[in-house]
Design a protein around this motif. Structure first.
Motif, short mmCIF file in Angstrom:
data_model
loop_
_atom_site.label_atom_id
_atom_site.label_comp_id
_atom_site.label_asym_id
_atom_site.label_seq_id
_atom_site.Cartn_x
_atom_site.Cartn_y
_atom_site.Cartn_z
N LYS A 73 0.07 -1.30 5.82
CA LYS A 73 -0.63 -2.40 5.18
C LYS A 73 -1.72 -1.85 4.28
O LYS A 73 -2.52 -1.01 4.70
CB LYS A 73 -1.26 -3.33 6.24
CG LYS A 73 -1.90 -4.59 5.66
CD LYS A 73 -0.86 -5.52 5.05
CE LYS A 73 -1.47 -6.83 4.58
NZ LYS A 73 -0.47 -7.71 3.97
N ALA A 74 -1.72 -2.31 3.03
CA ALA A 74 -2.76 -1.93 2.06
C ALA A 74 -3.44 -3.20 1.55
O ALA A 74 -2.79 -4.23 1.36
CB ALA A 74 -2.17 -1.13 0.90
N SER A 75 -4.72 -3.10 1.33
CA SER A 75 -5.48 -4.24 0.82
C SER A 75 -6.03 -3.92 -0.56
O SER A 75 -6.30 -2.76 -0.89
CB SER A 75 -6.64 -4.58 1.78
OG SER A 75 -7.51 -3.47 1.93
N THR A 116 2.85 -4.38 -3.73
CA THR A 116 4.26 -4.11 -3.41
C THR A 116 4.37 -2.67 -2.91
O THR A 116 3.63 -1.78 -3.36
CB THR A 116 5.15 -4.30 -4.65
OG1 THR A 116 4.68 -3.46 -5.71
CG2 THR A 116 5.13 -5.75 -5.10
N TYR A 117 5.31 -2.45 -1.99
CA TYR A 117 5.45 -1.17 -1.32
C TYR A 117 6.78 -0.53 -1.71
O TYR A 117 7.79 -1.22 -1.91
CB TYR A 117 5.39 -1.34 0.20
CG TYR A 117 4.11 -2.01 0.67
CD1 TYR A 117 2.99 -1.27 0.99
CD2 TYR A 117 4.03 -3.40 0.80
CE1 TYR A 117 1.81 -1.87 1.42
CE2 TYR A 117 2.87 -4.02 1.23
CZ TYR A 117 1.77 -3.25 1.55
OH TYR A 117 0.62 -3.85 1.97
N SER A 118 6.77 0.78 -1.77
CA SER A 118 7.99 1.54 -2.05
C SER A 118 7.84 2.93 -1.44
O SER A 118 6.72 3.40 -1.18
CB SER A 118 8.23 1.65 -3.55
OG SER A 118 7.15 2.32 -4.19
N ILE A 119 9.00 3.57 -1.18
CA ILE A 119 9.02 4.92 -0.63
C ILE A 119 9.28 5.89 -1.77
O ILE A 119 10.28 5.77 -2.49
CB ILE A 119 10.09 5.05 0.47
CG1 ILE A 119 9.77 4.09 1.62
CG2 ILE A 119 10.17 6.48 0.97
CD1 ILE A 119 10.82 4.09 2.71
N SER A 165 9.35 -4.49 0.35
CA SER A 165 8.38 -4.32 -0.74
C SER A 165 7.22 -5.31 -0.64
O SER A 165 6.16 -5.07 -1.21
CB SER A 165 9.07 -4.48 -2.09
OG SER A 165 9.63 -5.78 -2.21
N GLN A 166 7.40 -6.41 0.07
CA GLN A 166 6.34 -7.42 0.13
C GLN A 166 5.46 -7.26 1.36
O GLN A 166 4.24 -7.42 1.28
CB GLN A 166 6.95 -8.83 0.15
CG GLN A 166 7.82 -9.14 -1.07
CD GLN A 166 7.06 -9.06 -2.37
OE1 GLN A 166 5.89 -9.45 -2.42
NE2 GLN A 166 7.70 -8.54 -3.41
N MET A 184 7.34 10.90 5.10
CA MET A 184 7.66 10.29 3.81
C MET A 184 6.37 9.81 3.16
O MET A 184 5.35 9.58 3.82
CB MET A 184 8.63 9.12 4.00
CG MET A 184 8.14 8.08 4.97
SD MET A 184 9.38 6.80 5.27
CE MET A 184 8.67 5.95 6.67
N GLN A 185 6.43 9.66 1.84
CA GLN A 185 5.31 9.15 1.04
C GLN A 185 5.59 7.69 0.69
O GLN A 185 6.60 7.37 0.07
CB GLN A 185 5.15 9.96 -0.24
CG GLN A 185 4.63 11.36 -0.02
CD GLN A 185 3.15 11.38 0.33
OE1 GLN A 185 2.40 10.52 -0.10
NE2 GLN A 185 2.77 12.37 1.14
N VAL A 186 4.67 6.81 1.11
CA VAL A 186 4.77 5.37 0.81
C VAL A 186 3.73 5.04 -0.25
O VAL A 186 2.56 5.41 -0.13
CB VAL A 186 4.56 4.53 2.08
CG1 VAL A 186 4.60 3.04 1.73
CG2 VAL A 186 5.63 4.85 3.11
N GLN A 187 4.17 4.33 -1.27
CA GLN A 187 3.28 3.93 -2.37
C GLN A 187 3.01 2.43 -2.31
O GLN A 187 3.93 1.63 -2.10
CB GLN A 187 3.88 4.28 -3.72
CG GLN A 187 2.98 3.92 -4.91
CD GLN A 187 3.67 4.13 -6.24
OE1 GLN A 187 4.56 3.38 -6.60
NE2 GLN A 187 3.27 5.17 -6.95
N ALA A 188 1.74 2.06 -2.49
CA ALA A 188 1.33 0.65 -2.62
C ALA A 188 0.84 0.44 -4.04
O ALA A 188 -0.07 1.14 -4.50
CB ALA A 188 0.25 0.30 -1.61
N GLN A 189 1.43 -0.50 -4.75
CA GLN A 189 1.10 -0.74 -6.16
C GLN A 189 0.79 -2.21 -6.36
O GLN A 189 1.49 -3.09 -5.85
CB GLN A 189 2.27 -0.31 -7.05
CG GLN A 189 2.04 -0.54 -8.54
CD GLN A 189 3.17 0.01 -9.38
OE1 GLN A 189 3.30 1.20 -9.54
NE2 GLN A 189 3.99 -0.88 -9.90
N ASP A 190 -0.32 -2.49 -7.09
CA ASP A 190 -0.69 -3.89 -7.33
C ASP A 190 0.03 -4.42 -8.56
O ASP A 190 0.77 -3.70 -9.24
CB ASP A 190 -2.22 -4.04 -7.47
CG ASP A 190 -2.80 -3.22 -8.61
OD1 ASP A 190 -2.07 -2.95 -9.58
OD2 ASP A 190 -3.98 -2.84 -8.53
#
Length: 803
Positions: A481-483, A494-497, A515-516, A536-542
């Protein structure tokens, strides 16, 4: 006529222009583009209650919208100006505009009454002067009264005097003595004419009544009475008392006072007592409310002549009043004096604050100096009482600066941060310089709009997930979870690996992410024996523009489950599931090491801890098996009554839940040499049949004995653990193998066979007949087994059998 003085636009127009008449091309004079004019871009703002002018957005002309009466608006002022402001919204600029209203001859001279009586004693000497009713003309300059004419007669002449301010004052002069007996009444026509074009005039009839002798006129104590009074004095307050005396006697001595030369507004403010001569305040005058007053609201009490105050004075309408007071005795003789009343201003009006234009919301990336609002400040007082200064009440990132014509600008003073303060309640205080000072506060709510200046932030710098192996495909194994401190789409994450350390196979075949929500799902079942962890690397993008992102590392550990049964390494098993024959010397004593069962488990931890059990034996009392070592030893010496050939069924079980196991069958032959054991080995199939009936009873007895044996061993282990927590056998594995922090094996595993990935370390002084057993590592395939013993024959026989 357009005049620009100090950046101010001035026009001059005559009064009484028709509605829609053009005042001037304001767009051309201000340099504005006519095609870009609109009611949103440019506005006309007047200060009064009536909007006299408007802007034609097609032509750029300023035109008249209401009837303009100069006398109604400005009264007797020489210069009549109407002020308005042109506000350009997009440039946040304003331009003051003054329109001068010039006078036209739209009012004729008029007298207060169509006729009045003038009583003159017959003894009056020629050359005596008599004041008459003066005409009034609200126009200015040449349009006002310029001359008086008297109709032709034999007794009176008209003397016209020009006083200060160009005012014409007319008096009757007795040219010839009067004779009441000859003519008691003389009718005269007085005509007042202005100098306008066309010329206008007004008339009044003077009835001269000839009286009997009254040779003394009243005389005032002083020709001019000057007095000052504070505005807002209580009702009925006395301003001044005029006093006239008459030397006559009787009726001719009785003096009555009255106003003569007075403006229309003066009776609304003052009252004169006709008997005492006291002048008192009776009304209140205000520029904005002057038109609401009517003449009938004010009256002069002719009986007692007393002027009383009914309403406070208001300095903002006029500063001084000049009026003529007439004193008339009972014989008809009159005299005049002048009264000048100056009204002193009080600081009784607080400043008025008006937000003429406000930009809200304001982007949080606005540079310092950005104009937020235009503020109009007005104070109806005069002098220092009308000088106003504005300041902000709170320590906000804003400042206020003076613009022009009592206008202020509200600007940003430092960078804004919506995430820190999303809105401001800005309070502006306007304070005048009066004594005591008066102030007004005005508050506006200013909202700050969001920009994408914050990247998503994870709650932790890294995450660790634990997943049991054999998990169902598609199950959720973890969630990140990212804020984002921004708003709306700038805060939609949105989230992606991005990547992982799984090089052999595509990441998408193992892991997926929602992704949501950030939920991580397993795409397939994990196998602990295949790999035990990955990251793994998880990316959070606004959703901002441009988007901002942040990454976090997620380490996934696979937890072992008991999904592998033990595997027998030694002895090797034949096609029928039984091991080859082992030879035991007949002379073997109790405790003799016959052989050892070696097994491994592909699992780890508790799931790989193995225990060994003897399920069946031809002679259960002859053999024993180590619970954790897998060693099969003689429980007693071989007797002649014992069978030469024995068959043992052993069970290897792990410590998982539920436990998994494997069995192996061992064939033992008691013989001193290989030649003696060979017949027994070749007769294996023939001997097994007669003993089949006995095996059932042996198995039953062995199960009972095993249960009792395990119970006894468990109790013995518990007692032994209480006595000593550091057995010598496992000292090579650490200082305290049974401690909570350093334990590597389960309780009572001091003689046990270790998991597949461990090495066994045995103490050489524990048992004299012990032998060392070397287990290779899991990366190498078991190639052989070495059995070391102090008895050469046994070693040779064991090595031959192993080969």
């Amino acid at each position: 006529v357009c005049v620009s003085v100090s950046g101010q636009i001035r026009y001059s127009i005559p009064e009484e222009m028709q509605k829609g008449s053009s005042v001037g091309n304001i767009a051309k004079d201000l340099g504005l583009d006519v095609e870009q004019l609109s009611d949103r871009a440019v506005r006309i703002l007047s200060r009064g209650r009536t909007q006299y002018f408007a802007l034609n957005f097609k032509s750029g002309h300023l035109y008249v919208t209401e009837r303009i009466d100069r006398e109604e608006i400005c009264g007797g002022m020489e210069m009549c100006l109407l002020n308005c402001e042109v506000i350009v919204e997009d440039k946040m600029k304003l331009f003051p505009v003054e329109v001068e209203i010039t006078d036209i001859n739209d009012n004729a001279p008029s007298f207060r009454s169509e006729e009045f009586d003038l009583k003159i004693s017959e003894t009056t000497a020629p050359g005596s002067r008599f004041s008459v009713r003066q005409a009034e003309d609200p126009d200015m300059g040449l349009n006002s009264i310029q001359s008086y004419q008297l109709n032709s007669n034999t007794h009176f002449l008209l003397d016209v005097e020009t006083r200060s301010g160009g005012v014409k004052y007319a008096e009757l002069v007795l040219e010839k003595s009067l004779d009441r007996e000859e003519q008691a009444v003389h009718n005269l026509i007085l005509t007042a004419t202005d100098g306008g074009d066309p010329v206008r005039s007004g008339t009044t009839q003077i009835r001269v009544i000839v009286l009997d002798s009254n040779d003394n006129a009243p005389v005032f104590s002083q020709p001019v009475y000057k007095v000052s009074v504070w505005e807002n004095v209580p009702e009925g307050s006395m301003v001044v008392t005029v006093k006239a005396t008459d030397l006559d006697e009787g009726v001719n001595k009785e003096v009555k006072y009255s106003f003569q030369k007075i403006t229309d507004k003066a009776p609304q403010m003052f009252h004169l007592d006709p008997k005492t001569g006291e002048i008192t305040v009776v009304g209140k005058l205000d520029f904005e409310e002057a038109a609401l007053y009517e003449a009938e609201k004010f009256s002069l009490d002719s009986e007692n002549g007393k002027i009383t105050v009914k309403e406070p004075l208001d300095f903002e309408e006029t500063r001084d009043y000049t009026m003529a007071v007439e004193a008339k005795d009972g014989g008809g003789l009159v005299t005049h004096c002048k009264v000048e009343i100056e009204v002193i201003d009080e600081n009784d009006n607080a400043p008025e604050v008006t937000f003429t234009s406000v930009s809200s919301p304001v982007p949080e990336d606005s540079v310092p100096g950005t104009v937020i609002a235009l503020i109009s400040v007005n104070d109806l007082d005069f002098g220092d009482n009308g000088k106003v200064a504005c300041h902000l009440m709170d320590d906000f990132p804003f400042t206020i600066r003076s613009s022009s014509n009592n206008y202020y600008k509200l600007l940003t003073d430092s960078p804004l941060d919506r995430e820190k303060t999303p809105e401001y309640n800005i309070t502006i205080t306007a304070t005048d310089k009066g004594t005591p000072p008066l102030s007004t506060q005005k508050t506006i709510l200013l909202q700050i709009s969001d920009i994408n200046d914050n990247a998503p932030v994870f709650k932790k710098p890294s995450y660790t997930a634990y997943v049991p192996e054999n998990n169902p495909s598609g199950a959720s194994i973890f969630s990140v979870k990212a804020s984002d401190r921004d708003l709306d789409r700038n805060a939609r994450v949105t989230y992606s690996i991005l990547s992982s350390n799984l090089q052999e196979v595509p990441l998408s075949s193992y892991i997926s992410i929602n992704s949501q929500t950030g939920a991580i799902y397993a795409q397939r079942s994990f196998d602990y024996e295949q790999f035990r962890e990955f990251e793994m690397q998880v990316q959070a993008q606004d959703g901002g523009s441009p988007p901002l992102s942040s990454n976090v590392t997620v380490r996934v550990f696979i937890l072992d489950q008991n999904d592998n049964a033990p595997r027998i390494l030694y002895p090797s098993v034949g096609a029928d599931g039984s091991a080859l024959f082992e030879m035991v010397p007949r002379s073997a004593e109790a405790g003799y090491l016959v052989t050892k069962v070696v097994a491994v488990d592909a699992d780890s931890g508790h799931n790989a801890w193995l225990s060994y059990h003897l399920l069946q034996a031809t002679e259960p009392t002859l053999f024993s098996m180590g619970l954790h070592t897998g060693e099969i030893r003689t429980a007693r010496a071989f007797a002649d009554r014992d069978a030469v050939k024995h068959r043992l069924v052993t069970l290897v079980k792990d410590n998982g839940q539920p436990p998994l196991s494997v069995t192996v069958t061992l064939n033992l032959v008691f013989a001193e040499n290989f030649q003696e054991a060979l017949p027994e080995m070749s007769d294996q199939s023939g001997d097994s049949t007669p003993q089949s009936d006995l095996q059932f009873y042996l198995v039953l007895a062995l199960a009972l004995i095993s249960f009792l044996f395990l119970l006894t061993v468990t109790l013995a282990i518990v007692m032994k653990l209480r006595r000593s927590r550091k057995p010598k056998l496992l000292q090579c594995f650490g200082p305290d193998p049974y401690s909570k922090t350093g334990s590597m094996f389960p309780p009572n595993y001091e003689d046990g066979t270790l998991p597949y990935s461990y090495q066994l370390c045995l103490s050489s002084d524990t048992r004299k007949n012990d032998f060392s057993f070397l287990i290779p590592s899991v990366q190498k395939e078991l190639s052989g087994l070495s059995i070391l013993s102090r008895k050469p024959k046994v070693v040779s026989s064991a090595l031959e059998r192993t080969t």
